[in-house]
Design an enzyme around this catalytic site. Structure first.
Site, short mmCIF file in Angstrom:
data_model
loop_
_atom_site.label_atom_id
_atom_site.label_comp_id
_atom_site.label_asym_id
_atom_site.label_seq_id
_atom_site.Cartn_x
_atom_site.Cartn_y
_atom_site.Cartn_z
N LYS A 183 0.87 -1.19 0.00
CA LYS A 183 0.00 0.00 0.00
C LYS A 183 0.90 1.23 0.00
O LYS A 183 1.05 1.93 1.01
CB LYS A 183 -0.94 -0.04 1.21
N GLU A 219 -7.72 -5.11 -10.22
CA GLU A 219 -8.41 -4.38 -9.16
C GLU A 219 -9.41 -3.40 -9.73
O GLU A 219 -9.37 -3.04 -10.91
CB GLU A 219 -7.42 -3.63 -8.29
C1 LIG Z 1 -5.67 -0.61 -4.22
C2 LIG Z 1 -6.57 -1.06 -3.13
N1 LIG Z 1 -7.12 -2.28 -3.21
C3 LIG Z 1 -7.94 -2.75 -2.25
C4 LIG Z 1 -8.28 -1.99 -1.16
C5 LIG Z 1 -9.17 -2.53 -0.11
O1 LIG Z 1 -8.43 -2.92 1.01
P1 LIG Z 1 -9.06 -2.92 2.46
O2 LIG Z 1 -10.26 -3.79 2.41
O3 LIG Z 1 -8.00 -3.49 3.33
O4 LIG Z 1 -9.41 -1.51 2.77
C6 LIG Z 1 -7.74 -0.71 -1.02
C7 LIG Z 1 -8.08 0.14 0.12
O5 LIG Z 1 -7.43 0.09 1.13
C8 LIG Z 1 -6.86 -0.24 -2.03
O6 LIG Z 1 -6.32 0.99 -1.93
#
Ligand SMILES: Cc1ncc(COP(=O)(O)O)c(C=O)c1O
Length: 339
Positions: A183, A219
């Site tokens: 992230k 995604e």
């Molecule tokens: C690129 C991306 N994919 C997926 C997610 C979803 O992740 P999470 O469920 O841990 O928030 C996020 C958000 O955090 C994201 O930024």
């Protein structure tokens, strides 16, 4: 008097009273500091500014009917920040420091936790970046970790409703063996051209395909994708997507309501076979998908012809939200009360 009109709050930044900071210097983490400023003094040659040495997290605190504030799976966010830190060669934040900073930030800003039933929540943003100066491309010797919180309104102000998505073939968010599983800010910068273009055309977000073959779903903007068919919840397995904590939770809930679950590559053509589809993440929990448009292949995949989210999507959504709000038994042990 209420501090805000909670139901109308946007998903934006609102200043709260305090944020927490901690520095890594001389090979060790220092003490947590409480700040009332929403500015930081950063070295002009900090690696976080120049070479993208930064990572962040996003989680939420929920006010229960019982007046208790609960955090959802915070340890998973702590673990993911360690993974992201290692991914761009930063000093990882020890779980204990992450915990202390997050809990303190929530407790000190208690009055900003939106009330039960408003649909609003307290969004928590931990951030780590290289704050030491370098000119050559190498990891910094100093790091700053901070946690701020901001109240955010309900994602769906007029109730959960389907959104349309655009398949993007001319921008890659992340490469195989790149930084997609971390992230880190660079992934978001890389996604902006596609997201801005999709929004300008009236779509909620862009769907990214695998960068190598452009064959599989990666995604859905800043969220994971899932499709449902034949009583099965199916979500992409890919080496370039973020391991969503929401998605993992939906997979567990799907199992308890009698759905089979599969995590495997999802070819674009399979979109035609799903009866329901959605994007999932912390911000919305689930954004049900109404329509996916693939302009390059001249294809449109439709899911919610009656304008309403599908029944299984709603079941998954309601169960997860009920656990987060403390309305439903926390059978998975996901919630931690902030004492
Ligand atoms: C690129 C991306 N994919 C997926 C997610 C979803 O992740 P999470 O469920 O841990 O928030 C996020 C958000 O955090 C994201 O930024």
């Amino acid at each position: 008097m209420e501090l805000f009109d909670w139901k109308k709050l946007a998903f934006g930044y609102i200043k709260t009273d305090y944020n927490i900071r901690c520095k890594y210097k001389d090979g060790k983490w220092g003490k947590l500091e409480v700040s009332t400023s929403d500015y930081i003094d950063v070295h002009i040659a900090a690696t976080g500014l120049h070479y993208g040495q930064e990572a962040f997290e996003g989680l939420k605190a929920y006010m229960g009917r019982d007046g208790k504030i609960r955090l959802f799976r915070w340890e998973e966010n702590a673990d993911r920040l360690i993974l992201s830190a290692e991914g761009v060669k930063m000093a990882p934040v020890p779980t204990e420091i992450f915990r202390e900073a997050v809990f303190q930030a929530v407790k000190l800003n208690r009055k900003f936790v939106p009330p039960y039933g408003s649909g609003a929540t307290l969004y928590i943003r931990p951030l780590l970046f290289g704050s030491g100066p370098e000119i050559g491309v190498k990891p910094a010797a100093e790091y700053t970790f901070l946690v701020f919180v901001t109240p955010v309104g309900p994602y769906f102000k007029e109730g959960i409703k389907p959104a349309n998505m655009l398949i993007c073939r001319d921008v890659d968010r992340a490469a195989p063996f790149g930084t997609g599983i971390f992230k880190v800010g660079g992934n978001y910068a890389a996604s902006l051209r596609a997201l801005v273009a999709a929004k300008a055309d009236g779509y909620a977000s862009a769907i990214f395909l695998d960068a190598r073959e452009k064959k599989y779903i990666d995604e859905c903007g800043p969220a994971n994708f899932y499709g449902i068919k034949d009583n099965t919840y199916i979500t992409p397995k890919s080496e370039s997507i973020l391991n969503s904590i929401t998605n993992r939770s939906l997979i567990d809930i799907a199992g308890t309501i009698g759905l089979k679950t599969e995590r495997r590559p999802v070819p674009v053509e399979e979109l035609a076979t799903f009866t329901e589809a959605g994007a999932c993440g912390t911000a919305a929990v689930i954004s049900p998908i109404g329509k996916i448009v693939d302009p390059d292949k001249n294809m449109v995949y439709e899911y919610c012809r009656d304008g309403k989210p599908g029944p299984l999507t709603m079941k998954l959504y309601n169960m997860l939200v009920a656990i987060q709000n403390g309305d439903e038994d926390d059978e998975f042990g996901w919630m931690t009360v902030v004492e």
